[in-house]
Design a protein around this motif. Structure first.
Motif, PDB file in Angstrom:
ATOM      1  N   LEU A 192      56.293  40.716  50.913  1.00 44.70           N
ATOM      2  CA  LEU A 192      57.128  41.650  50.152  1.00 44.70           C
ATOM      3  C   LEU A 192      56.856  41.532  48.654  1.00 44.70           C
ATOM      4  CD1 LEU A 192      60.490  41.173  52.072  1.00 44.70           C
ATOM      5  CD2 LEU A 192      58.754  42.925  52.447  1.00 44.70           C
ATOM      6  N   ASP A 193      56.653  40.307  48.191  1.00 45.20           N
ATOM      7  CA  ASP A 193      56.325  40.097  46.777  1.00 45.20           C
ATOM      8  C   ASP A 193      54.998  40.770  46.421  1.00 45.20           C
ATOM      9  OD1 ASP A 193      58.592  38.452  46.426  1.00 45.20           O
ATOM     10  OD2 ASP A 193      57.467  36.681  47.090  1.00 45.20           O
ATOM     11  N   ILE A 194      54.011  40.582  47.272  1.00 44.73           N
ATOM     12  CA  ILE A 194      52.691  41.143  46.996  1.00 44.73           C
ATOM     13  C   ILE A 194      52.746  42.666  47.009  1.00 44.73           C
ATOM     14  CG2 ILE A 194      50.355  41.381  47.953  1.00 44.73           C
ATOM     15  CD1 ILE A 194      50.520  38.392  48.668  1.00 44.73           C
ATOM     16  N   ASP A 195      53.554  43.222  47.901  1.00 46.56           N
ATOM     17  CA  ASP A 195      53.737  44.671  47.918  1.00 46.56           C
ATOM     18  C   ASP A 195      54.381  45.149  46.618  1.00 46.56           C
ATOM     19  OD1 ASP A 195      53.645  47.237  49.380  1.00 46.56           O
ATOM     20  OD2 ASP A 195      55.824  47.100  49.307  1.00 46.56           O
ATOM     21  N   ALA A 196      55.330  44.376  46.116  1.00 46.67           N
ATOM     22  CA  ALA A 196      56.028  44.748  44.890  1.00 46.67           C
ATOM     23  C   ALA A 196      55.111  44.709  43.664  1.00 46.67           C
ATOM     24  CB  ALA A 196      57.226  43.825  44.668  1.00 46.67           C
ATOM     25  N   LEU A 197      54.037  43.928  43.737  1.00 41.59           N
ATOM     26  CA  LEU A 197      53.097  43.860  42.620  1.00 41.59           C
ATOM     27  C   LEU A 197      52.410  45.198  42.373  1.00 41.59           C
ATOM     28  CD1 LEU A 197      51.284  40.446  43.215  1.00 41.59           C
ATOM     29  CD2 LEU A 197      52.991  40.966  41.469  1.00 41.59           C
ATOM     30  N   ALA A 198      52.241  45.992  43.444  1.00 43.48           N
ATOM     31  CA  ALA A 198      51.584  47.302  43.339  1.00 43.48           C
ATOM     32  C   ALA A 198      50.246  47.176  42.622  1.00 43.48           C
ATOM     33  CB  ALA A 198      52.493  48.306  42.633  1.00 43.48           C
ATOM     34  N   MET A 199      49.409  46.260  43.106  1.00 39.73           N
ATOM     35  CA  MET A 199      48.083  46.087  42.507  1.00 39.73           C
ATOM     36  C   MET A 199      47.323  47.415  42.549  1.00 39.73           C
ATOM     37  SD  MET A 199      47.786  42.840  41.602  1.00 39.73           S
ATOM     38  CE  MET A 199      46.020  42.521  41.483  1.00 39.73           C
ATOM     39  N   THR A 200      46.754  47.813  41.434  1.00 36.23           N
ATOM     40  CA  THR A 200      45.984  49.057  41.391  1.00 36.23           C
ATOM     41  C   THR A 200      44.599  48.838  41.967  1.00 36.23           C
ATOM     42  OG1 THR A 200      45.023  48.659  39.201  1.00 36.23           O
ATOM     43  CG2 THR A 200      47.209  49.711  39.283  1.00 36.23           C
ATOM     44  N   ASP A 201      43.957  49.931  42.335  1.00 37.66           N
ATOM     45  CA  ASP A 201      42.586  49.827  42.856  1.00 37.66           C
ATOM     46  C   ASP A 201      41.682  49.149  41.834  1.00 37.66           C
ATOM     47  OD1 ASP A 201      43.608  51.224  44.983  1.00 37.66           O
ATOM     48  OD2 ASP A 201      42.618  53.125  44.497  1.00 37.66           O
ATOM     49  N   GLY A 202      41.820  49.524  40.580  1.00 42.28           N
ATOM     50  CA  GLY A 202      40.994  48.944  39.531  1.00 42.28           C
ATOM     51  C   GLY A 202      41.239  47.462  39.345  1.00 42.28           C
ATOM     52  N   GLU A 203      42.498  47.025  39.446  1.00 38.00           N
ATOM     53  CA  GLU A 203      42.819  45.601  39.305  1.00 38.00           C
ATOM     54  C   GLU A 203      42.203  44.787  40.442  1.00 38.00           C
ATOM     55  OE1 GLU A 203      47.167  45.654  37.030  1.00 38.00           O
ATOM     56  OE2 GLU A 203      47.079  45.904  39.207  1.00 38.00           O
ATOM     57  N   ILE A 204      42.253  45.315  41.639  1.00 38.27           N
ATOM     58  CA  ILE A 204      41.700  44.610  42.799  1.00 38.27           C
ATOM     59  C   ILE A 204      40.196  44.452  42.648  1.00 38.27           C
ATOM     60  CG2 ILE A 204      41.307  44.746  45.287  1.00 38.27           C
ATOM     61  CD1 ILE A 204      43.990  46.378  45.387  1.00 38.27           C
ATOM     62  N   ILE A 205      39.510  45.535  42.322  1.00 40.23           N
ATOM     63  CA  ILE A 205      38.054  45.499  42.194  1.00 40.23           C
ATOM     64  C   ILE A 205      37.633  44.576  41.058  1.00 40.23           C
ATOM     65  CG2 ILE A 205      36.027  46.889  41.566  1.00 40.23           C
ATOM     66  CD1 ILE A 205      37.336  49.213  43.121  1.00 40.23           C
ATOM     67  N   ALA A 206      38.316  44.647  39.921  1.00 38.83           N
ATOM     68  CA  ALA A 206      37.951  43.813  38.770  1.00 38.83           C
ATOM     69  C   ALA A 206      38.106  42.327  39.083  1.00 38.83           C
ATOM     70  CB  ALA A 206      38.806  44.193  37.561  1.00 38.83           C
ATOM     71  N   ALA A 207      39.194  41.969  39.757  1.00 40.94           N
ATOM     72  CA  ALA A 207      39.428  40.566  40.086  1.00 40.94           C
ATOM     73  C   ALA A 207      38.344  40.033  41.006  1.00 40.94           C
ATOM     74  CB  ALA A 207      40.806  40.395  40.728  1.00 40.94           C
ATOM     75  N   VAL A 208      38.031  40.786  42.052  1.00 38.45           N
ATOM     76  CA  VAL A 208      37.039  40.328  43.030  1.00 38.45           C
ATOM     77  C   VAL A 208      35.647  40.296  42.407  1.00 38.45           C
ATOM     78  CG1 VAL A 208      35.950  40.849  45.247  1.00 38.45           C
ATOM     79  CG2 VAL A 208      38.435  41.062  44.988  1.00 38.45           C
ATOM     80  N   GLU A 209      35.326  41.275  41.560  1.00 39.54           N
ATOM     81  CA  GLU A 209      33.997  41.264  40.946  1.00 39.54           C
ATOM     82  C   GLU A 209      33.842  40.084  39.992  1.00 39.54           C
ATOM     83  OE1 GLU A 209      30.478  44.195  39.637  1.00 39.54           O
ATOM     84  OE2 GLU A 209      32.495  45.019  39.481  1.00 39.54           O
ATOM     85  N   ALA A 210      34.916  39.679  39.329  1.00 49.17           N
ATOM     86  CA  ALA A 210      34.841  38.502  38.461  1.00 49.17           C
ATOM     87  C   ALA A 210      34.462  37.258  39.260  1.00 49.17           C
ATOM     88  CB  ALA A 210      36.172  38.289  37.750  1.00 49.17           C
ATOM     89  N   GLY A 211      34.996  37.150  40.476  1.00 59.81           N
ATOM     90  CA  GLY A 211      34.628  36.036  41.341  1.00 59.81           C
ATOM     91  C   GLY A 211      33.175  36.085  41.757  1.00 59.81           C
ATOM     92  N   LEU A 212      32.680  37.279  42.044  1.00 54.45           N
ATOM     93  CA  LEU A 212      31.277  37.437  42.433  1.00 54.45           C
ATOM     94  C   LEU A 212      30.339  37.107  41.272  1.00 54.45           C
ATOM     95  CD1 LEU A 212      31.580  40.740  44.499  1.00 54.45           C
ATOM     96  CD2 LEU A 212      30.957  38.482  45.403  1.00 54.45           C
ATOM     97  N   VAL A 213      30.721  37.525  40.072  1.00 55.72           N
ATOM     98  CA  VAL A 213      29.905  37.209  38.896  1.00 55.72           C
ATOM     99  C   VAL A 213      29.847  35.694  38.682  1.00 55.72           C
ATOM    100  CG1 VAL A 213      29.778  37.407  36.379  1.00 55.72           C
ATOM    101  CG2 VAL A 213      30.263  39.432  37.765  1.00 55.72           C
ATOM    102  N   ALA A 214      30.973  35.025  38.870  1.00 57.22           N
ATOM    103  CA  ALA A 214      30.990  33.564  38.757  1.00 57.22           C
ATOM    104  C   ALA A 214      30.048  32.939  39.778  1.00 57.22           C
ATOM    105  CB  ALA A 214      32.418  33.038  38.951  1.00 57.22           C
TER     106      ALA A 214
END
Length: 333
Positions: free
Chosen positions: A12-34
């Motif tokens: 329920l907390d994670i749903d409330a965050l309402a992560m945007t598509d851009g936020e999700i992609i940016a976070a995961v790509e930062a991990g891939l770059v690392a």
């Protein structure tokens, strides 16, 4: 010793965050770059199969992302018959730790994290490996990760046509209807693999087969397409690798071993090896190796799923939760 607290984010907390598509992609790509820059540690995933008759298993993923100063372990169950019980096929828990002391920092419901980060890796792969003018998407499978594959791919490409197929009519029809409503465009459910795949610019195969079966025919793949097969059991022909100008994976250490994976037979027969592998996606995301270099290249991208993607997205969710006062703090010690 000072009191130790754990940040806890439930579904329920994670749903409330309402992560945007851009936020999700940016976070995961930062991990891939690392990863591409050699700033991560990825331990090969391990599996636990409690009983073959349960038609499922647990995956245990472990990793460390230095730029995020975080280590993590995710345990996720993958049970293909869960729909019979009204349950998602996957449930997961992500644990985040201080990598210097081992102190636990957070526990997150990783069910939707698994879905989101998988879709993000598919989308990031397409960002670097698909033709920029890709307008037709074919998606096989309608499980949890499927929704985020389509949503995040469409976020980047704004497709003219999206076709989806899965074995059960009620599954594919409901999947198409939800996507149509959420994306604000027509998503078409088709009754067979061939009509879904032929002529598509990007083909994602996320089927839920009980055993390997070559349902995706190599001859259906359009020259210049990107093909992303990542089902647990192989649904492709051995000849698929023969038409590829580039083959890319998320992590060769994971892909070369283990009993599961859509290209397991290609590894075992030497069709996919260190010699034939073009790059890991992280190397491309970090700018160390080339992605797509021209529109005529037919490219294969296989991802098994990385702990670092879970860690990166989980860390981004924690930061947003703390900024918005979402979640709970649990006393640990």
């Amino acid at each position: 010793m000072k009191p130790i607290y754990i940040d806890y984010l439930n579904a329920l907390d994670i749903d409330a965050l309402a992560m945007t598509d851009g936020e999700i992609i940016a976070a995961v790509e930062a991990g891939l770059v690392a990863q591409g820059n050699g700033q991560t540690v990825i331990e090969p995933r391990v599996h636990l199969e409690p009983d073959p008759s349960f038609h499922g298993h647990f995956n245990v993923l472990r990793g460390y992302v230095a730029p995020l100063d975080t280590a993590g372990v995710k345990i996720v169950g993958d049970y293909v018959d869960n729909y019979l019980h009204g349950l998602p096929s996957e449930f997961g828990i992500l644990n985040l730790f201080d990598p210097r002391t081992g102190t636990p920092r957070a526990i997150l419901d990783a069910t939707v994290i698994t879905d989101m980060r998988t879709g993000a890796v598919t989308a990031i792969g397409a960002k670097h490996l698909a033709r920029k003018n890709s307008k037709v998407l074919a998606h096989i499978g309608a499980r949890g990760t499927a929704y985020w594959n389509v949503r995040l791919l469409d976020h980047l490409f704004d497709f003219d046509e999206i076709r989806v197929h899965s074995r059960r009519p009620e599954s594919r029809d409901g999947f198409a209807a939800k996507l149509s409503a959420d994306l604000g465009k027509t998503v078409t459910a088709v009754a067979d693999w061939k009509s879904c795949i032929e002529g598509a610019d990007i083909v994602v195969e996320a089927s839920r087969l009980p055993e390997p079966q070559p349902l995706l025919k190599t001859e259906w793949i359009k020259p210049g397409a990107l093909v992303v097969p990542y089902g647990t059991m192989s649904a492709v022909e051995l000849s698929l690798s023969d038409i590829m100008q580039k083959m890319v994976v998320d992590d060769w250490g994971q892909c070369k071993g283990g009993k599961f994976g859509s290209l397991r037979a290609h590894v075992e027969t030497g069709r996919l090896s260190e010699k034939t592998l073009h790059a890991e996606l992280g190397q491309i995301a970090a700018g160390l190796k080339a992605g797509r270099e021209n529109d005529s290249e037919t490219i294969l991208f296989w991802h098994r799923g990385l702990s670092l993607s879970d860690i990166a997205l989980g860390k981004a969710m924690l930061a947003k939760a703390q900024a918005q006062g979402i979640g709970q703090r649990l006393r640990f010690a």
